[in-house]
Design a protein around this motif. Sequence first.
Motif, short mmCIF file in Angstrom:
data_model
loop_
_atom_site.label_atom_id
_atom_site.label_comp_id
_atom_site.label_asym_id
_atom_site.label_seq_id
_atom_site.Cartn_x
_atom_site.Cartn_y
_atom_site.Cartn_z
N ALA A 1 40.18 -13.97 -6.83
CA ALA A 1 40.14 -15.26 -7.54
C ALA A 1 41.05 -15.24 -8.77
O ALA A 1 41.74 -16.23 -9.06
N THR B 1 44.78 -15.15 -7.70
CA THR B 1 45.16 -16.50 -7.24
C THR B 1 45.37 -17.42 -8.44
O THR B 1 46.36 -18.17 -8.51
N GLY B 2 44.44 -17.36 -9.39
CA GLY B 2 44.54 -18.22 -10.58
C GLY B 2 45.79 -17.92 -11.39
O GLY B 2 46.47 -18.84 -11.86
N THR C 1 38.96 -19.79 -6.11
CA THR C 1 39.76 -20.51 -7.10
C THR C 1 40.32 -21.83 -6.52
O THR C 1 40.52 -22.79 -7.23
N GLN D 1 38.16 -26.24 -6.28
CA GLN D 1 37.98 -26.75 -7.64
C GLN D 1 36.82 -27.75 -7.76
O GLN D 1 36.51 -28.23 -8.84
N GLY E 1 34.56 -21.80 -8.68
CA GLY E 1 36.02 -22.00 -8.71
C GLY E 1 36.48 -22.40 -10.10
O GLY E 1 37.47 -21.88 -10.63
N TYR F 1 36.26 -19.46 -12.56
CA TYR F 1 37.38 -18.50 -12.45
C TYR F 1 38.66 -19.05 -13.09
O TYR F 1 39.42 -18.30 -13.70
N VAL F 2 38.87 -20.36 -12.97
CA VAL F 2 40.03 -20.95 -13.64
C VAL F 2 39.92 -20.79 -15.16
O VAL F 2 40.87 -20.43 -15.85
#
Length: 272
Positions: free
Chosen positions: A22, A25-26, A227, A230, A235, A238-239
């Motif tokens: 995650a 990816t972010g 991620t 949203q 999700g 994690y952002v």
Amino acid sequence: MAKIIVVTSGKGGVGKTTSAAAIATGLALRGNKTVVIDFDVGLRNLDLIMGCERRVVYDLINVIQGEAGLNQAMIRDKRVDNLHILPASQTRDKDALTEEGVERVLGSLSEEFDYIICDSPAGIERGAQLAMHFADEAVVVTNPEVSSVRDSDRILGLLSSKTRRAEKNQEPIKEHLLITRYDPMRVDSGDMLNLQDIQEILAINLIGLIPESEAVLRASNQGVPVTHDQQSDAGQAYVDTVSRLLGEDVPLRFHEAQKKGFLSRMFGGGRR
Ligand SMILES: Nc1ncnc2c1ncn2[C@@H]1O[C@H](COP(=O)(O)OP(=O)(O)OP(=O)(O)O)[C@@H](O)[C@H]1O
Ligand SMILES: [Mg+2]
């Protein structure tokens, strides 16, 4: 030069691989060229969570042993352009992972990437120590329970004594606490440790809090890091975590139990 971040915990099954996928990816979605490496030789979970398991041909140990080049082993993520995965071997002997080999691989990746995320195996043995050895920063994944907090404390001991930065007397690894699977209702009822207790025991900077969420299981079944979801609390959390890793000041969310609304209190909704 890349920043090397290890995702580690001591205790198994707390959410390291979920978090490594995650966070990587972010970071990539924010425009950073990122590679995430699976150090869990023998188990190999990261490629499943990233949804690229069918494309694995070569792995980290093939690269270390000179049987494949980095570009042959790295898999380009299908969703995010500047994200790559370096999978672990499923079958090989763990001793094939050597300190010199890991140093060489990280050295080459460092020239090309902004961030290198190392997904550590569970435990405090060699594999976990190799995953953290060359790190600049550590994300210590902890669940709100005593055994997890105790093992995270052990990991903090290793980070400050057994890593290259410690050996060379350089600036210490920057340690971050990531609390995962946090369930405010169970914290309130006393089944789980609360945020303040965990922070007090570990005494490191809190980088994020990820709620217990069905979205995580859904994401891992689909092979899509959470991620990307949203709509989900996990999700979004994690952002937020990635923003804080990038130095932004973001308020904490998802740490308090949702108060029941007037209608659901009156009619006891939601159970039918
Ligand atoms: N926030 C969350 N909410 C609900 N389930 C979660 C959450 N985070 C992780 N999980 C679940 O916990 C389990 C373990 O997660 P994961 O594989 O990421 O842990 P790990 O620390 O990498 O484990 P290991 O030590 O075996 O490598 C998985 O089933 C995952 O779906
Ligand atoms: Mg794992």
